[in-house]
Design a protein around this motif. Structure first.
Motif, PDB file in Angstrom:
ATOM      1  N   GLY A 117      47.645  45.552  45.372  1.00 11.68           N
ATOM      2  CA  GLY A 117      47.297  46.970  45.805  1.00 11.68           C
ATOM      3  C   GLY A 117      46.245  46.924  46.936  1.00 11.68           C
ATOM      4  O   GLY A 117      45.617  45.969  47.653  1.00 11.68           O
ATOM      5  N   ASN A 118      45.336  47.932  47.266  1.00 12.89           N
ATOM      6  CA  ASN A 118      44.309  48.368  48.410  1.00 12.89           C
ATOM      7  C   ASN A 118      43.680  48.348  46.970  1.00 12.89           C
ATOM      8  O   ASN A 118      42.164  47.735  47.599  1.00 12.89           O
ATOM      9  CB  ASN A 118      44.543  50.074  48.776  1.00 12.89           C
ATOM     10  N   GLU A 119      43.799  48.471  45.579  1.00 12.15           N
ATOM     11  CA  GLU A 119      42.452  48.712  45.241  1.00 12.15           C
ATOM     12  C   GLU A 119      41.887  47.138  44.839  1.00 12.15           C
ATOM     13  O   GLU A 119      40.971  46.354  45.173  1.00 12.15           O
ATOM     14  CB  GLU A 119      42.993  49.128  43.458  1.00 12.15           C
ATOM     15  N   GLU A 120      43.083  46.145  44.597  1.00 10.98           N
ATOM     16  CA  GLU A 120      43.358  44.818  45.041  1.00 10.98           C
ATOM     17  C   GLU A 120      42.015  44.249  45.545  1.00 10.98           C
ATOM     18  O   GLU A 120      41.027  43.199  46.008  1.00 10.98           O
ATOM     19  CB  GLU A 120      44.344  44.136  44.276  1.00 10.98           C
ATOM     20  N   LEU A 121      42.312  45.163  46.736  1.00 11.53           N
ATOM     21  CA  LEU A 121      41.869  44.573  48.021  1.00 11.53           C
ATOM     22  C   LEU A 121      40.118  44.747  48.210  1.00 11.53           C
ATOM     23  O   LEU A 121      39.961  44.496  49.352  1.00 11.53           O
ATOM     24  CB  LEU A 121      42.831  44.392  49.216  1.00 11.53           C
ATOM     25  N   GLU A 122      39.848  45.702  47.681  1.00 13.87           N
ATOM     26  CA  GLU A 122      38.730  45.911  47.749  1.00 13.87           C
ATOM     27  C   GLU A 122      37.653  45.220  47.530  1.00 13.87           C
ATOM     28  O   GLU A 122      36.183  45.114  47.812  1.00 13.87           O
ATOM     29  CB  GLU A 122      38.563  47.743  46.863  1.00 13.87           C
ATOM     30  N   GLU A 123      38.170  44.191  46.514  1.00 15.03           N
ATOM     31  CA  GLU A 123      37.422  43.429  45.917  1.00 15.03           C
ATOM     32  C   GLU A 123      38.528  41.972  47.021  1.00 15.03           C
ATOM     33  O   GLU A 123      38.946  41.377  47.647  1.00 15.03           O
ATOM     34  CB  GLU A 123      37.320  42.866  44.636  1.00 15.03           C
ATOM     35  N   SER A 124      37.944  40.754  46.219  1.00 18.81           N
ATOM     36  CA  SER A 124      38.375  39.945  46.939  1.00 18.81           C
ATOM     37  C   SER A 124      39.204  39.168  45.921  1.00 18.81           C
ATOM     38  O   SER A 124      39.551  39.565  45.095  1.00 18.81           O
ATOM     39  CB  SER A 124      37.185  37.970  46.911  1.00 18.81           C
ATOM     40  N   THR A 125      40.868  38.072  47.045  1.00 21.02           N
ATOM     41  CA  THR A 125      41.804  37.872  46.202  1.00 21.02           C
ATOM     42  C   THR A 125      41.146  36.837  45.993  1.00 21.02           C
ATOM     43  O   THR A 125      42.188  36.221  44.499  1.00 21.02           O
ATOM     44  CB  THR A 125      42.912  37.873  47.718  1.00 21.02           C
ATOM     45  N   ASP A 126      40.102  35.729  45.648  1.00 24.71           N
ATOM     46  CA  ASP A 126      39.746  35.056  44.915  1.00 24.71           C
ATOM     47  C   ASP A 126      39.438  35.957  42.971  1.00 24.71           C
ATOM     48  O   ASP A 126      39.618  35.244  42.030  1.00 24.71           O
ATOM     49  CB  ASP A 126      38.210  34.433  44.604  1.00 24.71           C
ATOM     50  N   ARG A 127      38.978  37.052  43.235  1.00 18.95           N
ATOM     51  CA  ARG A 127      39.297  37.846  41.926  1.00 18.95           C
ATOM     52  C   ARG A 127      40.010  38.078  41.108  1.00 18.95           C
ATOM     53  O   ARG A 127      40.148  37.735  40.121  1.00 18.95           O
ATOM     54  CB  ARG A 127      38.042  38.807  42.023  1.00 18.95           C
ATOM     55  N   PHE A 128      41.417  38.375  42.303  1.00 17.72           N
ATOM     56  CA  PHE A 128      42.745  38.518  41.525  1.00 17.72           C
ATOM     57  C   PHE A 128      43.108  37.428  40.669  1.00 17.72           C
ATOM     58  O   PHE A 128      43.849  37.243  40.034  1.00 17.72           O
ATOM     59  CB  PHE A 128      43.500  39.338  42.540  1.00 17.72           C
ATOM     60  N   PHE A 129      42.910  36.481  41.573  1.00 12.71           N
ATOM     61  CA  PHE A 129      43.835  34.972  40.631  1.00 12.71           C
ATOM     62  C   PHE A 129      43.165  34.645  39.396  1.00 12.71           C
ATOM     63  O   PHE A 129      43.535  34.306  38.605  1.00 12.71           O
ATOM     64  CB  PHE A 129      44.007  34.439  42.084  1.00 12.71           C
ATOM     65  N   GLU A 130      41.545  34.383  39.719  1.00 14.15           N
ATOM     66  CA  GLU A 130      41.025  34.173  38.570  1.00 14.15           C
ATOM     67  C   GLU A 130      41.522  34.728  37.451  1.00 14.15           C
ATOM     68  O   GLU A 130      41.763  34.130  36.617  1.00 14.15           O
ATOM     69  CB  GLU A 130      39.635  35.399  39.042  1.00 14.15           C
ATOM     70  N   TYR A 131      42.261  36.347  37.292  1.00 13.34           N
ATOM     71  CA  TYR A 131      42.633  37.208  36.193  1.00 13.34           C
ATOM     72  C   TYR A 131      43.419  36.546  36.209  1.00 13.34           C
ATOM     73  O   TYR A 131      44.348  36.379  35.114  1.00 13.34           O
ATOM     74  CB  TYR A 131      42.216  38.484  36.085  1.00 13.34           C
ATOM     75  N   ALA A 132      44.484  36.496  37.556  1.00 14.59           N
ATOM     76  CA  ALA A 132      46.608  36.338  37.449  1.00 14.59           C
ATOM     77  C   ALA A 132      46.458  35.108  36.495  1.00 14.59           C
ATOM     78  O   ALA A 132      47.923  35.403  36.083  1.00 14.59           O
ATOM     79  CB  ALA A 132      47.132  36.437  38.542  1.00 14.59           C
ATOM     80  N   GLU A 133      45.691  34.271  36.651  1.00 16.76           N
ATOM     81  CA  GLU A 133      46.625  33.211  36.292  1.00 16.76           C
ATOM     82  C   GLU A 133      46.071  32.616  34.430  1.00 16.76           C
ATOM     83  O   GLU A 133      47.179  32.136  34.353  1.00 16.76           O
ATOM     84  CB  GLU A 133      45.209  31.624  36.645  1.00 16.76           C
TER      85      GLU A 133
END
Length: 283
Positions: free
Chosen positions: A91-107
């Motif tokens: 969502g817009n909250e995750e996209l305020e940072e990098s998608t790399d950070r999202f996947f760092e945790y999503a994995e």
């Protein structure tokens, strides 16, 4: 974006004639990373899963407020206790940072680190196509490449009814809430095998607003209330939805009140996503 599709819990669950999907959204607490409501929601989903096995849990965006590490870390600790697979979009909250950070945790949110293969992806379960579509324009709107990707997935699976997960609702669906800013998503809604769209972002109260609607093409739209905060409505009650899809295309969407630890029968919605003319019961 990826166009490889897989079945959910394919090697764990016996074949059955229903698909069950709890749907959560707008988890992010503000400003402190205290996910008490989400922790209770995960506990409830695990209990439901023990009684009525679910195929996966869908997330319609905004796990971590402003994409902060402290938020991801707190949410990840809870998500690692979720017994069913978790398939979110951004969502817009995750996209305020990098998608790399999202996947760092999503994995680490699923047993298989590749279970969330990209910011947008598809999965097929029991002859239903589930499209997880992240909109990178402000977390709400889709650019041309993203629209073309969705069109390709729908065309490649044109024999299957499609259920879409997006963060913000399309325009002209929910009158009280915030929606996509442009109307280019209409070209997706007009594709024949699109059947249902689940969205969030507006944090709307199911008591005081329109949270189920049908559009001009007959698609069914269901709002996912926010786990944290209600922005449209006077009182916050953390809720999630549970969608049950039968082999005949009949869909029942139940609403779970996390505070009261129960389903709210008065907010149940049912409709049909088969090729037969849709029939609805509106909350």
């Amino acid at each position: 974006m990826t166009d490889n599709d897989t079945t959910a819990r394919d090697d764990e669950s016996p074949s059955r004639d229903v698909t069950r999907v709890p749907i959560v959204g707008d988890l992010e607490p503000k400003p402190d990373p205290v996910f008490d409501n989400f922790e209770k929601a995960v506990d409830a989903i695990n209990r439901i899963d023990g009684d009525r096995p679910v195929d996966f849990v869908a997330g319609i965006g905004d796990v971590a407020h402003e994409g902060k590490r402290v938020q991801y870390e707190a949410a990840t600790e809870i998500l690692q206790g979720l017994e069913a697979p978790f398939y979110p979009i951004l969502g817009n909250e995750e996209l305020e940072e990098s998608t790399d950070r999202f996947f760092e945790y999503a994995e680490s949110w699923n047993d298989d680190p590749s279970a969330i293969p990209d910011i947008s992806y598809v999965k097929t379960v029991n002859d239903v196509l589930f499209v997880f579509a992240t909109a990178t324009e402000n977390g709400k709107d889709f650019d041309e490449q993203e629209l073309e990707w969705i069109e390709t997935q729908l065309k490649n699976h044109e024999e299957l009814p499609a259920v879409l997960f997006v963060h913000a609702a399309p325009q002209n669906v929910f009158p009280e809430g915030r929606t996509m800013l442009v109307d280019n998503f209409d070209r997706i809604l007009s594709i024949p095998n699109v059947s249902a769209v689940f969205s969030g972002h507006s944090h709307m109260s199911v008591h005081e607003t329109t949270t189920y609607a049908r559009d001009d093409w007959g698609n069914h739209h269901v709002h996912i209330p926010g786990i944290e905060r209600t922005k449209v409505g006077d009182e916050h009650v953390p809720r999630f939805r549970l969608a049950t899809i039968g082999s005949d295309g009949r869909v029942t969407v139940e609403t779970y009140n996390v505070d009261e630890d129960r389903f709210e029968d008065e907010h149940e919605v049912s409709f049909d996503i088969s090729s037969a003319p849709a029939q609805t019961h509106v909350e």
